[in-house]
Design an enzyme around this catalytic site. Structure first.
Site, mmCIF file in Angstrom:
data_model
loop_
_atom_site.group_PDB
_atom_site.id
_atom_site.type_symbol
_atom_site.label_atom_id
_atom_site.label_comp_id
_atom_site.label_asym_id
_atom_site.label_seq_id
_atom_site.Cartn_x
_atom_site.Cartn_y
_atom_site.Cartn_z
ATOM 1 N N HIS A 72 -30.349 -31.038 19.096
ATOM 2 C CA HIS A 72 -31.591 -30.513 19.674
ATOM 3 C C HIS A 72 -32.124 -31.473 20.729
ATOM 4 O O HIS A 72 -32.212 -32.676 20.486
ATOM 5 C CB HIS A 72 -32.658 -30.328 18.592
ATOM 6 C CG HIS A 72 -32.389 -29.177 17.680
ATOM 7 N ND1 HIS A 72 -33.343 -28.630 16.869
ATOM 8 C CD2 HIS A 72 -31.268 -28.443 17.457
ATOM 9 C CE1 HIS A 72 -32.834 -27.618 16.185
ATOM 10 N NE2 HIS A 72 -31.567 -27.500 16.518
ATOM 11 N N TYR A 204 -43.404 -27.738 14.879
ATOM 12 C CA TYR A 204 -44.444 -28.447 14.135
ATOM 13 C C TYR A 204 -45.766 -27.741 14.460
ATOM 14 O O TYR A 204 -46.222 -27.786 15.610
ATOM 15 C CB TYR A 204 -44.523 -29.914 14.571
ATOM 16 C CG TYR A 204 -43.366 -30.767 14.093
ATOM 17 C CD1 TYR A 204 -42.147 -30.789 14.775
ATOM 18 C CD2 TYR A 204 -43.504 -31.574 12.966
ATOM 19 C CE1 TYR A 204 -41.090 -31.587 14.331
ATOM 20 C CE2 TYR A 204 -42.455 -32.381 12.516
ATOM 21 C CZ TYR A 204 -41.253 -32.377 13.203
ATOM 22 O OH TYR A 204 -40.220 -33.163 12.757
ATOM 23 N N PRO A 296 -42.842 -37.584 5.610
ATOM 24 C CA PRO A 296 -41.698 -37.002 6.320
ATOM 25 C C PRO A 296 -42.011 -36.394 7.686
ATOM 26 O O PRO A 296 -41.096 -35.946 8.371
ATOM 27 C CB PRO A 296 -41.186 -35.930 5.345
ATOM 28 C CG PRO A 296 -42.320 -35.634 4.445
ATOM 29 C CD PRO A 296 -43.159 -36.866 4.372
ATOM 30 N N LYS A 300 -38.192 -39.744 9.538
ATOM 31 C CA LYS A 300 -37.665 -41.091 9.761
ATOM 32 C C LYS A 300 -37.008 -41.782 8.562
ATOM 33 O O LYS A 300 -36.271 -42.758 8.736
ATOM 34 C CB LYS A 300 -38.814 -42.008 10.228
ATOM 35 C CG LYS A 300 -39.272 -41.727 11.638
ATOM 36 C CD LYS A 300 -38.260 -42.217 12.645
ATOM 37 C CE LYS A 300 -38.608 -41.860 14.059
ATOM 38 N NZ LYS A 300 -37.620 -40.990 14.688
ATOM 39 N N TYR A 388 -39.602 -40.263 18.373
ATOM 40 C CA TYR A 388 -38.981 -39.207 17.564
ATOM 41 C C TYR A 388 -37.455 -39.312 17.596
ATOM 42 O O TYR A 388 -36.795 -39.232 16.563
ATOM 43 C CB TYR A 388 -39.438 -37.830 18.049
ATOM 44 C CG TYR A 388 -39.118 -36.719 17.068
ATOM 45 C CD1 TYR A 388 -39.977 -36.398 16.034
ATOM 46 C CD2 TYR A 388 -37.913 -36.010 17.167
ATOM 47 C CE1 TYR A 388 -39.668 -35.401 15.118
ATOM 48 C CE2 TYR A 388 -37.594 -35.009 16.263
ATOM 49 C CZ TYR A 388 -38.481 -34.708 15.242
ATOM 50 O OH TYR A 388 -38.158 -33.725 14.336
HETATM 51 P P1 RFL Z 1 -32.593 -42.248 -2.091
HETATM 52 O O1 RFL Z 1 -32.012 -41.110 -1.307
HETATM 53 O O2 RFL Z 1 -33.789 -41.979 -2.911
HETATM 54 O O3 RFL Z 1 -31.416 -42.773 -3.026
HETATM 55 C C1 RFL Z 1 -31.644 -43.683 -4.076
HETATM 56 C C2 RFL Z 1 -30.580 -43.475 -5.126
HETATM 57 O O4 RFL Z 1 -30.748 -44.439 -6.172
HETATM 58 C C3 RFL Z 1 -30.577 -43.783 -7.421
HETATM 59 N N1 RFL Z 1 -31.242 -44.587 -8.459
HETATM 60 C C4 RFL Z 1 -30.599 -45.386 -9.336
HETATM 61 N N2 RFL Z 1 -29.293 -45.633 -9.530
HETATM 62 C C5 RFL Z 1 -28.958 -46.489 -10.517
HETATM 63 N N3 RFL Z 1 -29.858 -47.101 -11.324
HETATM 64 C C6 RFL Z 1 -31.188 -46.874 -11.171
HETATM 65 N N4 RFL Z 1 -32.058 -47.460 -11.971
HETATM 66 C C7 RFL Z 1 -31.602 -45.991 -10.136
HETATM 67 N N5 RFL Z 1 -32.807 -45.538 -9.718
HETATM 68 C C8 RFL Z 1 -32.564 -44.699 -8.703
HETATM 69 C C9 RFL Z 1 -31.174 -42.409 -7.197
HETATM 70 O O5 RFL Z 1 -30.700 -41.450 -8.143
HETATM 71 C C10 RFL Z 1 -30.685 -42.102 -5.783
HETATM 72 O O6 RFL Z 1 -29.429 -41.472 -5.783
HETATM 73 O O7 RFL Z 1 -32.928 -43.488 -1.172
HETATM 74 P P2 RFL Z 1 -32.211 -44.040 0.163
HETATM 75 O O8 RFL Z 1 -30.728 -44.099 -0.023
HETATM 76 O O9 RFL Z 1 -32.970 -45.226 0.545
HETATM 77 O O10 RFL Z 1 -32.443 -42.872 1.235
HETATM 78 C C11 RFL Z 1 -33.729 -42.569 1.701
HETATM 79 C C12 RFL Z 1 -33.834 -41.084 2.043
HETATM 80 O O11 RFL Z 1 -33.381 -40.315 0.947
HETATM 81 C C13 RFL Z 1 -35.277 -40.691 2.395
HETATM 82 O O12 RFL Z 1 -35.889 -41.693 3.172
HETATM 83 C C14 RFL Z 1 -35.322 -39.372 3.186
HETATM 84 O O13 RFL Z 1 -34.916 -38.291 2.384
HETATM 85 C C15 RFL Z 1 -36.742 -39.124 3.693
HETATM 86 N N6 RFL Z 1 -36.874 -37.834 4.374
HETATM 87 C C16 RFL Z 1 -36.460 -37.670 5.684
HETATM 88 N N7 RFL Z 1 -35.866 -38.690 6.334
HETATM 89 C C17 RFL Z 1 -35.374 -38.491 7.598
HETATM 90 O O14 RFL Z 1 -34.847 -39.442 8.198
HETATM 91 N N8 RFL Z 1 -35.469 -37.282 8.250
HETATM 92 C C18 RFL Z 1 -36.045 -36.212 7.658
HETATM 93 O O15 RFL Z 1 -36.058 -35.127 8.237
HETATM 94 C C19 RFL Z 1 -36.602 -36.389 6.330
HETATM 95 N N9 RFL Z 1 -37.186 -35.366 5.686
HETATM 96 C C20 RFL Z 1 -37.417 -36.748 3.689
HETATM 97 C C21 RFL Z 1 -37.576 -35.515 4.383
HETATM 98 C C22 RFL Z 1 -37.782 -36.831 2.344
HETATM 99 C C23 RFL Z 1 -38.316 -35.735 1.710
HETATM 100 N N10 RFL Z 1 -38.625 -35.873 0.346
HETATM 101 C C24 RFL Z 1 -38.181 -34.951 -0.641
HETATM 102 C C25 RFL Z 1 -39.140 -37.105 -0.147
HETATM 103 C C26 RFL Z 1 -38.122 -34.424 3.757
HETATM 104 C C27 RFL Z 1 -38.526 -34.540 2.433
HETATM 105 C C28 RFL Z 1 -39.169 -33.349 1.816
HETATM 106 C C1 PHB Z 2 -36.038 -31.172 7.555
HETATM 107 O O1 PHB Z 2 -35.325 -30.396 8.216
HETATM 108 O O2 PHB Z 2 -35.894 -31.306 6.339
HETATM 109 C C2 PHB Z 2 -37.129 -31.922 8.236
HETATM 110 C C3 PHB Z 2 -37.244 -31.850 9.605
HETATM 111 C C4 PHB Z 2 -38.256 -32.552 10.254
HETATM 112 C C5 PHB Z 2 -39.133 -33.313 9.510
HETATM 113 C C6 PHB Z 2 -39.005 -33.400 8.138
HETATM 114 C C7 PHB Z 2 -37.989 -32.694 7.495
HETATM 115 O O3 PHB Z 2 -40.139 -33.975 10.146
#
Ligand code: RFL
Ligand code: PHB
Length: 391
Positions: A72, A204, A296, A300, A388
């Protein structure tokens, strides 16, 4: 068991770290609390910065990403009955984002680790890091249970990639850490639906009823988010109510209609900003959500996790090749510069686009004024665009 780097957590941070280390000839073992099926199907992020795509491409794990990811070159801001495009190709030429689900990144990394003979242990319980403190005499180790057996993984370093609720940050003495925290008075209701996106780019939408985001996963699957109360119960959101609310917040410009379809998954996430300083203690290094959380809105979190482990890999590689501990010592400082830039951007996007229950008329006018400024000033739009797509 013995390895060079013991990694707790098989999210994007832990898996990518393990893969990048293996490319430098450094061994690691990843310990994950959940099952492989669970981590491969956890629906989360969707937006990859151009730098993250480059990292994954150079690491040789981007075949599917380059084939299926959707590039995009802009996003839409929708407010006040109008649509405004933030055009990356004009504002930050040559830089774009790729829409590709986080769980697909996780699948690609797990496949690459296992194909290369890497060790990723799933369904591990009671992992406990020890021996990593500066005054500890022996080697660091992680005790854990797997297949009903208690085991010890000895290592040179421990990487805490276990997310916000993990154990590694908590294993550091509280007195050694400064925590920065901000909670928001809302959460996001995330919805995955089997319907073609109604827009070519992400939308957005700032609305009196609350923020809404239209994202996507493929030409057949859309992803939506609605601003809701932080403790909202998902039972209160039958599919019809979700579609009605998405329509109310998104169908605000003439001639645009939202297509609907079967809901595949839905859930509520609270929003917070959080930073741990320092991100290291002795031979324990925190990376990704274990060290910092962003709301989110700026997309990032995953990108920041990828950045942390790139920095950590270079530092560990320098140490193993006899160049000393300089890069390891400056790990926190190197990461925090980017962490705080991203903290600010994510807080700013969140504040700009959400409706705050306690906003008075003055705050609301400020928000409207800034939205109009971002969409009418090239300088302001460029600032949004460069943050972004990733600095
Ligand atoms: P994670 O993905 O949480 O992985 C951590 C892992 O550790 C495990 N764990 C353990 N394992 C062993 N022993 C223990 N005691 C443990 N405790 C935990 C867990 O089961 C898991 O598998 O962290 P990591 O690797 O640092 O990754 C971070 C990302 O997952 C997170 O920052 C993103 O998902 C945030 N996020 C977004 N980031 C983006 O860059 N672009 C996006 O568009 C975006 N959208 C989002 C998001 C996060 C969201 N939620 C649900 C919080 C949208 C949403 C809705
Ligand atoms: C997503 O596609 O999950 C998404 C996209 C943009 C955001 C957060 C989540 O800012």
């Amino acid at each position: 068991m013995r390895t060079q780097v013991g990694i707790v957590g098989a999210g994007p941070a832990g898996l990518l770290l393990s893969h990048l280390l293996s490319l430098r000839g450094i061994g690691s073992v990843v310990l994950e609390a959940r099952s492989r099926d669970y981590v491969e199907h956890r629906v989360r992020a969707g937006v990859l910065e151009h730098g993250t795509v480059r990292t994954l491409t150079e690491a040789g794990v981007a075949d599917r990403l380059l084939r299926d990811g959707m590039v995009h070159t802009g996003i839409e801001l929708r407010f006040g009955g109008e649509r405004h495009r933030i055009a990356f190709e004009k504002l930050v030429p040559g830089r774009a984002i790729t829409v590709y689900g986080q769980q697909e990144v996780v699948k690609d990394l797990i496949a690459a680790r296992l194909a290369a003979g890497g060790e990723v242990l799933f369904d591990v319980s009671a992992a406990a890091p020890a021996g990593f403190r500066p005054d500890d005499k022996g080697r660091p180790c992680i005790e854990f249970s797997h297949d009903g057996r208690r085991q010890t993984l000895e290592c040179d370093f421990i990487a805490g990639c276990d997310g916000f609720h993990g154990i590694c940050r908590q294993a550091i003495p509280a007195a050694a850490l400064t925590l920065f925290d901000r909670e928001y008075p809302f959460g996001w209701l995330g919805v995955l639906a089997e319907v073609a996106p109604s827009s070519e780019e992400l939308i957005y939408a700032s609305n009196e009823r609350g923020f809404a985001l239209h994202s996507m996963r493929s030409p057949q699957v859309s992803r939506f988010y609605l601003q809701v109360a932080p403790d909202e119960e998902i039972e209160r959101w039958p599919d019809e109510r979700i579609w009605a609310e998405l329509r109310a917040r998104l169908e605000t410009v003439p001639g645009w209609a939202l297509a609907t379809g079967p809901v595949l998954e839905k859930g509520v996430t609270a929003m917070r900003s959080f930073v741990t300083e320092p991100m290291q203690f002795g031979k324990l290094f925190l990376a990704g959500d274990a060290a910092h959380i962003v709301p989110p809105t700026g997309a990032k979190g995953l990108n920041l996790a990828a950045f942390d482990v790139t920095v950590l890999t270079a530092a560990l590689a320098a140490w193993y090749s006899g160049e000393g501990s300089g890069l390891l010592d400056s790990y926190t400082a190197t990461c925090l510069r980017r962490v705080w830039r991203v903290q600010h951007f994510s807080w700013w996007m969140t504040t700009l686009l959400h409706s705050f229950g306690d906003y008075d008329a003055y705050d609301r006018r400020l928000q409207q004024s800034y939205l109009e400024y971002v969409c009418s000033s090239q300088a302001a739009a460029t600032s949004l665009a460069e943050n972004y797509v990733g600095l």
